[in-house]
Write a protein that holds these residues in place. Structure first.
Motif, PDB file in Angstrom:
ATOM      1  N   LEU A 123       0.820  -1.199   0.000  1.00  0.00           N
ATOM      2  CA  LEU A 123       0.000   0.000   0.000  1.00  0.00           C
ATOM      3  C   LEU A 123       0.860   1.258   0.000  1.00  0.00           C
ATOM      4  O   LEU A 123       0.575   2.227  -0.705  1.00  0.00           O
ATOM      5  N   ILE A 124       1.909   1.217   0.766  1.00  0.00           N
ATOM      6  CA  ILE A 124       2.806   2.371   0.810  1.00  0.00           C
ATOM      7  C   ILE A 124       3.433   2.605  -0.565  1.00  0.00           C
ATOM      8  O   ILE A 124       3.487   3.733  -1.054  1.00  0.00           O
ATOM      9  N   LEU A 125       3.884   1.533  -1.161  1.00  0.00           N
ATOM     10  CA  LEU A 125       4.484   1.665  -2.492  1.00  0.00           C
ATOM     11  C   LEU A 125       3.491   2.282  -3.472  1.00  0.00           C
ATOM     12  O   LEU A 125       3.824   3.181  -4.245  1.00  0.00           O
ATOM     13  N   GLU A 126       2.288   1.772  -3.399  1.00  0.00           N
ATOM     14  CA  GLU A 126       1.266   2.255  -4.323  1.00  0.00           C
ATOM     15  C   GLU A 126       0.934   3.724  -4.062  1.00  0.00           C
ATOM     16  O   GLU A 126       0.929   4.543  -4.986  1.00  0.00           O
ATOM     17  N   LEU A 127       0.656   4.023  -2.829  1.00  0.00           N
ATOM     18  CA  LEU A 127       0.223   5.383  -2.519  1.00  0.00           C
ATOM     19  C   LEU A 127       1.346   6.386  -2.742  1.00  0.00           C
ATOM     20  O   LEU A 127       1.108   7.504  -3.180  1.00  0.00           O
ATOM     21  N   HIS A 128       2.565   5.967  -2.460  1.00  0.00           N
ATOM     22  CA  HIS A 128       3.682   6.879  -2.699  1.00  0.00           C
ATOM     23  C   HIS A 128       3.852   7.139  -4.195  1.00  0.00           C
ATOM     24  O   HIS A 128       4.205   8.242  -4.606  1.00  0.00           O
TER      25      HIS A 128
END
Length: 287
Positions: free
Chosen positions: A83-88
């Motif tokens: 999720l972090i990868l995506e949102l970043h």
DNA sequence: AAAACAGGCAACCGCTGGCCC
DNA sequence: TGGGCCAGCGGTTGCCTGTTT
């Protein structure tokens, strides 16, 4: 003594009054007790009234990043990492915004994760961490690896794929989890392909979800070809700006203590210990 | 065993924007 | 309208701990 000297000495004495550095147990207790009884309010006031020789800023930070009861500790789960990868990739360094979608995680923690883990990987590849090349590498190698870990975890523990509580009030479907309210607690089992979401009600009955009928809402890091068997359970949540729904939100910690135990160990313990990259695989991405 | 090094993370700093007077 | 105060945010620093030499 001229005015500047007076000002200086006054400031110095003020500075010596204010404590800085690591918080003591006593300070933590004072702050926690105060907020539990009186609420957060104005932080400068909180600091004063709680009898702390700290700035309001410092108190706020300590509370939000450490003392707040719903703070989660321990390693980030594979879902959270995804999720972090995506949102970043979508928002860049908007840590507080990203943190809204990871319940219990702080912007500080996510920021630290990005700087220490993600940027480290990028450095090793000699790629800018916000470049398309890096995103390609993430999509091709990191994400599948996280998925693999999730698969392993789901097969090694019965808890991982257990139902989770999510908010399903339609009126709240465009809000981050923390902003949702009046939630009806239901349980979900998610087809990882994103096509066959099965909502399981508390009573055991099921109903179809329309939330993920649009596959464009699935993070674009994810190659659906990787998930053909539909066996993975992927946690879902609502996303305001991504157009609705994103996996990995509303993690199972609320109803599934075993996955995120208080002593700092969890079933995901080993995930971040593993190198994310197989250097042979990713050689092509090196400059 | 101890010094050097590296990684992780808590805490601080400075800037910005919102609110109030 | 402008100045002061405050909360929130992102960047940076420095300490602690584990690992390597």
């Amino acid at each position: 003594m001229d005015n500047s000297m007076k000002k200086k000495s006054f400031k110095e004495s003020e500075d010596t009054e204010l404590r800085r550095g690591p918080w003591t147990l006593e300070e933590d207790t004072l702050l926690t007790n105060y907020i539990l009884h009186n609420g957060e309010g104005r932080w400068n006031l909180v600091a004063k009234c709680a009898g702390l020789k700290r700035t309001g800023k410092s108190c706020r930070l300590r509370w939000l990043n450490y003392l707040k009861p719903d703070i989660r500790r321990g390693n980030l789960t594979p879902q959270e990492q995804l999720l972090i990868l995506e949102l970043h990739s979508k928002w860049g360094n908007r840590w507080s915004k990203i943190a809204q979608y990871l319940p219990g995680r702080t912007d500080n923690e996510i920021k630290n994760y990005w700087r220490t883990r993600v940027q480290k990987q990028a450095r090793q590849l000699n790629i800018e961490s916000n470049s398309d090349k890096f995103f390609d590498a993430v999509r091709s190698f990191w994400v599948p690896r996280l998925i693999e870990k999730m698969e392993q975890n789901s097969s090694s523990t019965t808890n991982y794929c257990c139902p989770q509580n999510i908010n399903t009030n339609n009126n709240d479907s465009l809000l981050p989890p923390s902003q949702s309210h009046d939630s009806k607690s239901i349980q979900t089992y998610t087809d990882f392909s994103g096509q066959n979401i099965c909502l399981s009600n508390i009573d055991g009955s099921t109903s179809s979800s329309t939330f993920m009928s649009d596959l464009t809402t699935v993070p674009h890091f994810m190659d659906h070809n990787n998930f053909t068997d539909g066996s993975l359970c992927f946690h879902e949540g609502y996303d305001q700006e991504l157009g609705g729904y994103i996996p990995g939100m509303e993690d199972d910690y609320m109803g599934n203590q075993e996955c995120h135990v208080a002593d700092g160990y969890s079933v995901y313990e080993d995930v971040t210990q593993d190198p994310m990259w197989n250097m042979d695989d990713i050689w092509q991405f090196r400059d």
